[in-house]
Design an enzyme around this catalytic site. Structure first.
Site, PDB file in Angstrom:
ATOM      1  N   TYR A   1     -64.404   5.522  49.210  1.00  0.00           N
ATOM      2  CA  TYR A   1     -64.895   4.215  48.777  1.00  0.00           C
ATOM      3  C   TYR A   1     -63.789   3.178  49.028  1.00  0.00           C
ATOM      4  O   TYR A   1     -62.611   3.436  48.728  1.00  0.00           O
ATOM      5  CB  TYR A   1     -65.241   4.302  47.291  1.00  0.00           C
TER       6      TYR A   1
ATOM      7  N   LYS B   1     -73.423   2.730  39.121  1.00  0.00           N
ATOM      8  CA  LYS B   1     -74.359   3.161  40.156  1.00  0.00           C
ATOM      9  C   LYS B   1     -75.497   3.986  39.535  1.00  0.00           C
ATOM     10  O   LYS B   1     -76.242   3.462  38.731  1.00  0.00           O
ATOM     11  CB  LYS B   1     -73.588   3.923  41.243  1.00  0.00           C
TER      12      LYS B   1
ATOM     13  N   ASP C   1     -64.930  12.396  42.884  1.00  0.00           N
ATOM     14  CA  ASP C   1     -65.725  11.215  42.587  1.00  0.00           C
ATOM     15  C   ASP C   1     -67.188  11.622  42.782  1.00  0.00           C
ATOM     16  O   ASP C   1     -67.640  11.836  43.904  1.00  0.00           O
ATOM     17  CB  ASP C   1     -65.318  10.081  43.530  1.00  0.00           C
TER      18      ASP C   1
ATOM     19  N   ARG D   1     -60.801  -0.647  20.482  1.00  0.00           N
ATOM     20  CA  ARG D   1     -60.169  -0.193  21.729  1.00  0.00           C
ATOM     21  C   ARG D   1     -59.931   1.311  21.650  1.00  0.00           C
ATOM     22  O   ARG D   1     -60.165   2.035  22.606  1.00  0.00           O
ATOM     23  CB  ARG D   1     -58.847  -0.929  22.000  1.00  0.00           C
TER      24      ARG D   1
HETATM   25  C1  LIG Z   1     -68.605   1.679  43.206  1.00  0.00           C
HETATM   26  C2  LIG Z   1     -67.773   2.878  43.410  1.00  0.00           C
HETATM   27  C3  LIG Z   1     -66.511   2.997  42.807  1.00  0.00           C
HETATM   28  C4  LIG Z   1     -65.883   1.881  41.992  1.00  0.00           C
HETATM   29  O1  LIG Z   1     -66.602   1.616  40.839  1.00  0.00           O
HETATM   30  P1  LIG Z   1     -66.710   0.153  40.141  1.00  0.00           P
HETATM   31  O2  LIG Z   1     -67.601   0.413  38.987  1.00  0.00           O
HETATM   32  O3  LIG Z   1     -67.268  -0.778  41.166  1.00  0.00           O
HETATM   33  O4  LIG Z   1     -65.325  -0.232  39.762  1.00  0.00           O
HETATM   34  C5  LIG Z   1     -65.828   4.181  42.993  1.00  0.00           C
HETATM   35  N1  LIG Z   1     -66.312   5.176  43.746  1.00  0.00           N
HETATM   36  C6  LIG Z   1     -67.520   5.089  44.352  1.00  0.00           C
HETATM   37  C7  LIG Z   1     -68.016   6.235  45.169  1.00  0.00           C
HETATM   38  C8  LIG Z   1     -68.283   3.944  44.215  1.00  0.00           C
HETATM   39  O5  LIG Z   1     -69.465   3.856  44.827  1.00  0.00           O
END
Ligand SMILES: *Cc1c(COP(=O)(O)O)cnc(C)c1O
Length: 400
Positions: A123, A220, A195, A70
């Site tokens: 998001y 992603k 982000d 961890r």
């Molecule tokens: C998918 C996404 C998230 C969240 O991520 P997870 O891996 O699904 O928890 C946050 N910000 C954006 C822009 C996203 O596309």
């Protein structure tokens, strides 16, 4: 004691700077940063250290600083160093999901009564985290249009600790001027959080533009193959990096070794994948703009897109996401999603395969009735790296 700490930090920074060899280009760092061949065997790819604990050579005699997975695991360390190099940061931290990373960040930065400005097209899961979770712990928030620095400035309060931005945003591909918002945040004593999931570090480097922290859903584009869920935080601020690392360990939502390895493998091909995503998205946008069943196209590469100039200034290219509104309203938009064949109907984005979805009923359903509600006739595409001709043909048939 403090001197000792300072000396250790300096030594680590010097080591990291040397390891990063800033003269190297992105594509090279993606393949090599944090990824020395395995010392024991010479394995070219860092192994998956699927292990929870590490043998100590006498009490406290840690090999390479590892004691319990961890706190740190060598596969995760390799990914974290890679991510830090790709974003031009000092510290990278890998989490079990993008939202786990966001949760760690907001609990590190905020205490009850603090305030955050969040984007008006965030998001959906980010919005839900603030509206349904953080709010219960006394965190206050306001929504602002982050494509307008004056609107963000107007939303600041004395206890604003963070300005949260997504650019390009989801699902309307709004563009925020990162450098301008860094100024807005700095004058208020707040951190700018970007982000960078939609752009990826290959297309956009927020830390160099003045952001304090970069957030990723590595699920992603970073992972890129729709086979892993993960998240990351990257910062250039060593002290903040320490605080985030403390919270990562204290709260525990780490990326596991195999997930870390998958994201690392994805990172190696990020540059070539992104180039193809961008080229294919441009072709798709071109079709949509001239299609009679399409009312509006959201793609930062279009000169008519309101954020085009800022995007051209701060991004290498315009990304692989395209959204559009369908003539005939919600039912017509849903029909287009249902008729698509090569574009797979599904949530998420950033994988090699093309995806189509209806944000109002799928990814953004939780924003219904809020300031973040999306148009009901909207369709969102994650344009993959298949042959552009095949993608264009599928969309043309889906639009009818
Ligand atoms: C998918 C996404 C998230 C969240 O991520 P997870 O891996 O699904 O928890 C946050 N910000 C954006 C822009 C996203 O596309």
């Amino acid at each position: 004691m403090n001197d000792q700490h300072a000396a250790r930090d300096e030594a680590r920074d010097a080591e990291q700077n040397a390891a990063r060899t800033p003269a190297q280009h992105f594509e090279t760092l993606a393949i090599h940063a944090g990824q020395e061949p395995d010392a024991a065997t010479g394995a070219v790819v860092p192994p998956i250290h699927q292990v929870s604990t590490f043998k100590q050579d006498g009490v406290g005699g840690l090999r390479g600083g590892y004691e319990y997975s961890r706190s740190a695991n060598p596969t995760r360390t390799a990914l974290e160093e890679n991510l830090a190099a790709l974003e031009g940061g000092r510290r990278g931290l890998a989490f079990a999901s993008g939202l786990a990373a966001e949760d760690c960040l907001l609990r590190t930065l905020l205490t009850p009564g603090d305030h955050v400005v969040i984007p008006n097209d965030a998001y959906g899961g980010t919005f839900r985290l603030f509206a349904k979770v953080a709010e219960r712990w006394g965190v206050e928030w306001d929504v602002a249009d982050s494509s307008d620095p004056a609107a963000v400035r107007a939303a600041l309060r004395p206890r604003t600790k963070a300005v949260w931005v997504e650019t390009p945003s989801n699902p309307l591909l709004g563009i925020a001027d990162i450098a301008a918002l860094a100024d807005v945040a700095r004058t208020a004593g707040a951190r700018l959080v970007v982000d960078n999931t939609f752009a990826s570090p290959y297309l956009q480097q927020p830390l160099a533009l003045g952001a304090d922290v970069v957030v990723h859903s590595t699920t992603k584009y970073m992972g890129g193959h729709s086979d892993v869920v993960g998240g990351a935080l990257i910062t250039a601020d060593a002290a903040l990096g320490e605080e985030l690392a403390f919270h990562q360990n204290a709260m525990g939502a780490i990326a596991g070794p195999f997930d870390s390895w998958l994201v690392m493998r994805g990172a190696k091909t990020l540059a070539v994948r992104m180039d193809r995503h961008c080229a294919n998205a441009a072709r798709v946008a071109e079709l949509l703009v001239s299609h009679p069943k399409v009312v509006q196209v959201y793609y930062p590469g279009l000169e008519t897109h309101p954020g085009h100039e800022v995007a051209a200034k701060q991004m290498r290219d315009f990304g692989g996401m395209v959204s559009f509104r369908v003539a005939g309203g919600e039912e017509a938009a849903v029909e287009v999603c249902n008729r698509a064949e090569l574009f797979t109907l599904g949530e998420s984005l950033g994988g090699v395969e093309s995806l189509i979805e209806h944000p109002g009923r799928m990814t953004h359903a939780s924003a219904a009735g809020s300031a973040l509600e999306v148009p009901s006739d909207l369709v969102r595409l994650s344009v993959g790296i298949e042959a552009a001709d095949d993608l264009v043909a599928d969309l043309a048939q889906a639009l009818g």
